[in-house]
Write a protein that holds these residues in place. Structure first.
Motif, PDB file in Angstrom:
ATOM      1  N   ASP A   1      21.538 -72.656 -13.743  1.00 24.27           N
ATOM      2  CA  ASP A   1      20.965 -71.852 -14.826  1.00 24.27           C
ATOM      3  C   ASP A   1      19.549 -71.399 -14.476  1.00 24.27           C
ATOM      4  OD1 ASP A   1      23.249 -72.175 -16.349  1.00 24.27           O
ATOM      5  OD2 ASP A   1      22.463 -73.891 -17.468  1.00 24.27           O
ATOM      6  N   ILE A   2      18.780 -72.298 -13.889  1.00 22.96           N
ATOM      7  CA  ILE A   2      17.402 -71.975 -13.531  1.00 22.96           C
ATOM      8  C   ILE A   2      17.361 -70.881 -12.475  1.00 22.96           C
ATOM      9  CG2 ILE A   2      15.332 -72.884 -12.388  1.00 22.96           C
ATOM     10  CD1 ILE A   2      15.968 -75.566 -13.806  1.00 22.96           C
ATOM     11  N   GLN A   3      18.212 -71.013 -11.461  1.00 28.53           N
ATOM     12  CA  GLN A   3      18.234 -70.003 -10.413  1.00 28.53           C
ATOM     13  C   GLN A   3      18.660 -68.646 -10.958  1.00 28.53           C
ATOM     14  OE1 GLN A   3      16.986 -70.278  -7.327  1.00 28.53           O
ATOM     15  NE2 GLN A   3      16.317 -72.278  -8.115  1.00 28.53           N
ATOM     16  N   ALA A   4      19.651 -68.660 -11.852  1.00 27.70           N
ATOM     17  CA  ALA A   4      20.119 -67.398 -12.430  1.00 27.70           C
ATOM     18  C   ALA A   4      19.014 -66.727 -13.239  1.00 27.70           C
ATOM     19  CB  ALA A   4      21.346 -67.647 -13.305  1.00 27.70           C
ATOM     20  N   GLU A   5      18.280 -67.507 -14.014  1.00 24.57           N
ATOM     21  CA  GLU A   5      17.213 -66.927 -14.830  1.00 24.57           C
ATOM     22  C   GLU A   5      16.038 -66.481 -13.974  1.00 24.57           C
ATOM     23  OE1 GLU A   5      15.401 -65.631 -18.419  1.00 24.57           O
ATOM     24  OE2 GLU A   5      17.461 -66.042 -17.797  1.00 24.57           O
ATOM     25  N   MET A   6      15.748 -67.221 -12.909  1.00 25.99           N
ATOM     26  CA  MET A   6      14.683 -66.794 -11.994  1.00 25.99           C
ATOM     27  C   MET A   6      15.040 -65.468 -11.335  1.00 25.99           C
ATOM     28  SD  MET A   6      13.328 -70.351 -10.198  1.00 25.99           S
ATOM     29  CE  MET A   6      12.231 -69.448  -9.085  1.00 25.99           C
ATOM     30  N   GLN A   7      16.308 -65.315 -10.942  1.00 24.68           N
ATOM     31  CA  GLN A   7      16.742 -64.058 -10.338  1.00 24.68           C
ATOM     32  C   GLN A   7      16.701 -62.922 -11.349  1.00 24.68           C
ATOM     33  OE1 GLN A   7      20.563 -64.778  -8.524  1.00 24.68           O
ATOM     34  NE2 GLN A   7      19.732 -66.246  -7.042  1.00 24.68           N
ATOM     35  N   ARG A   8      17.123 -63.216 -12.579  1.00 21.65           N
ATOM     36  CA  ARG A   8      17.113 -62.180 -13.615  1.00 21.65           C
ATOM     37  C   ARG A   8      15.708 -61.680 -13.879  1.00 21.65           C
ATOM     38  NH1 ARG A   8      16.521 -61.023 -18.883  1.00 21.65           N
ATOM     39  NH2 ARG A   8      15.551 -63.023 -19.382  1.00 21.65           N
ATOM     40  N   ARG A   9      14.738 -62.583 -13.805  1.00 20.07           N
ATOM     41  CA  ARG A   9      13.344 -62.232 -14.042  1.00 20.07           C
ATOM     42  C   ARG A   9      12.617 -61.804 -12.761  1.00 20.07           C
ATOM     43  NH1 ARG A   9      10.557 -64.579 -18.684  1.00 20.07           N
ATOM     44  NH2 ARG A   9      12.090 -65.276 -20.222  1.00 20.07           N
ATOM     45  N   ALA A  10      13.327 -61.797 -11.640  1.00 22.69           N
ATOM     46  CA  ALA A  10      12.741 -61.420 -10.339  1.00 22.69           C
ATOM     47  C   ALA A  10      11.529 -62.285 -10.015  1.00 22.69           C
ATOM     48  CB  ALA A  10      12.376 -59.932 -10.329  1.00 22.69           C
ATOM     49  N   LEU A  11      11.676 -63.591 -10.253  1.00 20.60           N
ATOM     50  CA  LEU A  11      10.593 -64.513  -9.959  1.00 20.60           C
ATOM     51  C   LEU A  11      10.653 -64.958  -8.502  1.00 20.60           C
ATOM     52  CD1 LEU A  11      10.810 -66.730 -13.178  1.00 20.60           C
ATOM     53  CD2 LEU A  11       9.102 -64.972 -12.666  1.00 20.60           C
ATOM     54  N   PRO A  12       9.536 -64.949  -7.801  1.00 23.18           N
ATOM     55  CA  PRO A  12       9.545 -65.333  -6.390  1.00 23.18           C
ATOM     56  C   PRO A  12       9.736 -66.832  -6.229  1.00 23.18           C
ATOM     57  CG  PRO A  12       7.301 -64.997  -7.130  1.00 23.18           C
ATOM     58  CD  PRO A  12       8.184 -64.580  -8.280  1.00 23.18           C
ATOM     59  N   PRO A  13      10.630 -67.268  -5.345  1.00 22.97           N
ATOM     60  CA  PRO A  13      10.791 -68.698  -5.101  1.00 22.97           C
ATOM     61  C   PRO A  13       9.659 -69.236  -4.226  1.00 22.97           C
ATOM     62  CG  PRO A  13      12.196 -67.472  -3.617  1.00 22.97           C
ATOM     63  CD  PRO A  13      11.551 -66.453  -4.529  1.00 22.97           C
ATOM     64  N   HIS A  14       9.454 -70.527  -4.305  1.00 25.44           N
ATOM     65  CA  HIS A  14       8.523 -71.165  -3.366  1.00 25.44           C
ATOM     66  C   HIS A  14       9.046 -70.903  -1.954  1.00 25.44           C
ATOM     67  CE1 HIS A  14       6.296 -74.226  -1.193  1.00 25.44           C
ATOM     68  NE2 HIS A  14       5.627 -74.567  -2.285  1.00 25.44           N
ATOM     69  N   PRO A  15       8.191 -70.519  -1.007  1.00 22.06           N
ATOM     70  CA  PRO A  15       8.667 -70.157   0.331  1.00 22.06           C
ATOM     71  C   PRO A  15       9.393 -71.277   1.066  1.00 22.06           C
ATOM     72  CG  PRO A  15       6.260 -70.289   0.258  1.00 22.06           C
ATOM     73  CD  PRO A  15       6.738 -70.320  -1.152  1.00 22.06           C
ATOM     74  N   LEU A  16       9.165 -72.530   0.710  1.00 21.04           N
ATOM     75  CA  LEU A  16       9.824 -73.632   1.409  1.00 21.04           C
ATOM     76  C   LEU A  16      11.246 -73.892   0.915  1.00 21.04           C
ATOM     77  CD1 LEU A  16       6.926 -76.239   1.808  1.00 21.04           C
ATOM     78  CD2 LEU A  16       7.935 -74.772   3.562  1.00 21.04           C
ATOM     79  N   VAL A  17      11.629 -73.309  -0.212  1.00 25.12           N
ATOM     80  CA  VAL A  17      12.987 -73.491  -0.709  1.00 25.12           C
ATOM     81  C   VAL A  17      14.004 -72.999   0.319  1.00 25.12           C
ATOM     82  CG1 VAL A  17      14.645 -72.730  -2.453  1.00 25.12           C
ATOM     83  CG2 VAL A  17      12.360 -73.464  -3.132  1.00 25.12           C
ATOM     84  N   ALA A  18      13.702 -71.906   0.980  1.00 23.09           N
ATOM     85  CA  ALA A  18      14.609 -71.344   1.983  1.00 23.09           C
ATOM     86  C   ALA A  18      14.802 -72.281   3.167  1.00 23.09           C
ATOM     87  CB  ALA A  18      14.077 -69.993   2.468  1.00 23.09           C
ATOM     88  N   GLU A  19      13.900 -73.247   3.335  1.00 20.98           N
ATOM     89  CA  GLU A  19      14.002 -74.207   4.424  1.00 20.98           C
ATOM     90  C   GLU A  19      14.628 -75.528   3.978  1.00 20.98           C
ATOM     91  OE1 GLU A  19      10.345 -74.639   6.620  1.00 20.98           O
ATOM     92  OE2 GLU A  19       9.782 -72.550   6.229  1.00 20.98           O
ATOM     93  N   GLY A  20      15.146 -75.568   2.745  1.00 18.20           N
ATOM     94  CA  GLY A  20      15.847 -76.759   2.276  1.00 18.20           C
ATOM     95  C   GLY A  20      15.021 -77.721   1.459  1.00 18.20           C
ATOM     96  N   TYR A  21      13.799 -77.329   1.116  1.00 18.11           N
ATOM     97  CA  TYR A  21      12.961 -78.186   0.267  1.00 18.11           C
ATOM     98  C   TYR A  21      13.259 -77.839  -1.194  1.00 18.11           C
ATOM     99  CZ  TYR A  21      10.134 -79.305   4.407  1.00 18.11           C
ATOM    100  OH  TYR A  21       9.703 -79.738   5.627  1.00 18.11           O
ATOM    101  N   LEU A  22      13.994 -78.718  -1.872  1.00 14.65           N
ATOM    102  CA  LEU A  22      14.396 -78.443  -3.254  1.00 14.65           C
ATOM    103  C   LEU A  22      13.506 -79.126  -4.272  1.00 14.65           C
ATOM    104  CD1 LEU A  22      18.279 -78.569  -2.932  1.00 14.65           C
ATOM    105  CD2 LEU A  22      16.699 -76.666  -2.550  1.00 14.65           C
ATOM    106  N   SER A  23      12.681 -80.055  -3.835  1.00 14.15           N
ATOM    107  CA  SER A  23      11.651 -80.681  -4.666  1.00 14.15           C
ATOM    108  C   SER A  23      10.443 -80.847  -3.762  1.00 14.15           C
ATOM    109  CB  SER A  23      12.120 -82.030  -5.210  1.00 14.15           C
ATOM    110  OG  SER A  23      11.113 -82.636  -5.993  1.00 14.15           O
ATOM    111  N   ILE A  24       9.328 -80.252  -4.139  1.00 11.71           N
ATOM    112  CA  ILE A  24       8.218 -80.119  -3.201  1.00 11.71           C
ATOM    113  C   ILE A  24       6.986 -80.834  -3.725  1.00 11.71           C
ATOM    114  CG2 ILE A  24       6.742 -78.487  -1.965  1.00 11.71           C
ATOM    115  CD1 ILE A  24       9.070 -76.413  -2.434  1.00 11.71           C
ATOM    116  N   GLY A  25       6.568 -81.850  -2.987  1.00 12.02           N
ATOM    117  CA  GLY A  25       5.353 -82.578  -3.321  1.00 12.02           C
ATOM    118  C   GLY A  25       4.362 -82.491  -2.184  1.00 12.02           C
ATOM    119  N   CYS A  26       3.714 -83.606  -1.899  1.00 13.97           N
ATOM    120  CA  CYS A  26       2.767 -83.636  -0.787  1.00 13.97           C
ATOM    121  C   CYS A  26       3.510 -83.567   0.540  1.00 13.97           C
ATOM    122  CB  CYS A  26       1.925 -84.910  -0.853  1.00 13.97           C
ATOM    123  SG  CYS A  26       0.828 -84.980  -2.283  1.00 13.97           S
TER     124      CYS A  26
END
Length: 225
Positions: free
Chosen positions: A165-190
């Protein structure tokens, strides 16, 4: 804060109602991480002047710091504040910058828990972007939580939203993803304590991988309201 229960299902209305009730006693916590853009878009729609707190631990990926600025600018957020440990405390308790390697709990306390405790003192309610589906440790969380260790409430507008649901709404709103998501980081901390995950793992399994640790500590001690 029972007045918030009637608008829980609509994140924008929940945020708008909370801000109308609380004004400067409300703040949003954001890691500017993998799914942060959606909550922040809701914040901007509710009122772009709502205070947003970003914990700058000094150990973030460079991409996170760039994303923090770019996303705030894109959404028109006007009240983002960076908080973090004092240089004196870091020098005294982590002079080599390697505390994370041998005592990650102490590192989280120094760089996240203690700075947030101080910075959040003026606020009666803190908004988070946590979701039930992120990990088993969050599976029973509610939208409105009362802190067991204080009078402070936590609001989790996305508690029942799925990753799909979150991904669908982010796409609908054309929100930019965190650049590390494309590298497999689905939860990003330090950076030292975060790794990519595969499709068989939950989103937070890449945090403190291999350790008996699942939370930094800033969200512990909350009970349902």
């Amino acid at each position: 804060m029972r007045q918030l229960t009637e608008v829980q299902e609509n994140p924008v209305l929940l945020l708008r109602k909370a801000h109308a009730l609380l004004g400067s006693r409300l703040a949003v916590m954001s890691s500017f991480g993998a799914e942060s853009a959606l909550l922040l878009a809701f914040v901007a729609e509710a009122d772009p002047d709502i205070k947003v707190l970003f914990l700058n631990t000094g150990k973030h990926f460079p991409q996170t710091l760039t994303y923090r600025q770019e996303l705030a600018d894109k959404l028109g957020l006007t009240n983002v504040e960076d908080i973090g440990p004092s240089p004196a405390q870091v020098s005294d308790r982590d002079p080599t910058g390697e505390l994370w390697a041998f005592d990650p709990d102490a590192c989280c306390n120094l760089r996240k828990v203690e700075p947030l405790q101080v910075a959040s003192l003026p606020y009666e309610v803190l908004v988070t972007g946590r979701k039930r589906g992120q990990a088993a440790t969050r599976a029973t969380m509610t939208i409105v939580e009362e802190r067991a260790d204080s009078q402070q409430l936590r609001l989790n507008p996305l508690a029942f939203w799925s990753a799909r649901d979150i991904q669908a709404e982010m796409q609908r709103r054309a929100l930019p993803p965190h650049p590390l998501v494309a590298e497999g980081y689905l939860s990003i901390g330090c950076a030292p304590c975060t790794r990519p995950v595969d499709g068989q793992e939950d989103a937070r399994s890449g945090r403190w991988s291999g350790l008996n640790k699942t939370e930094c500590g800033i969200h512990i001690a909350a009970k349902p309201l």
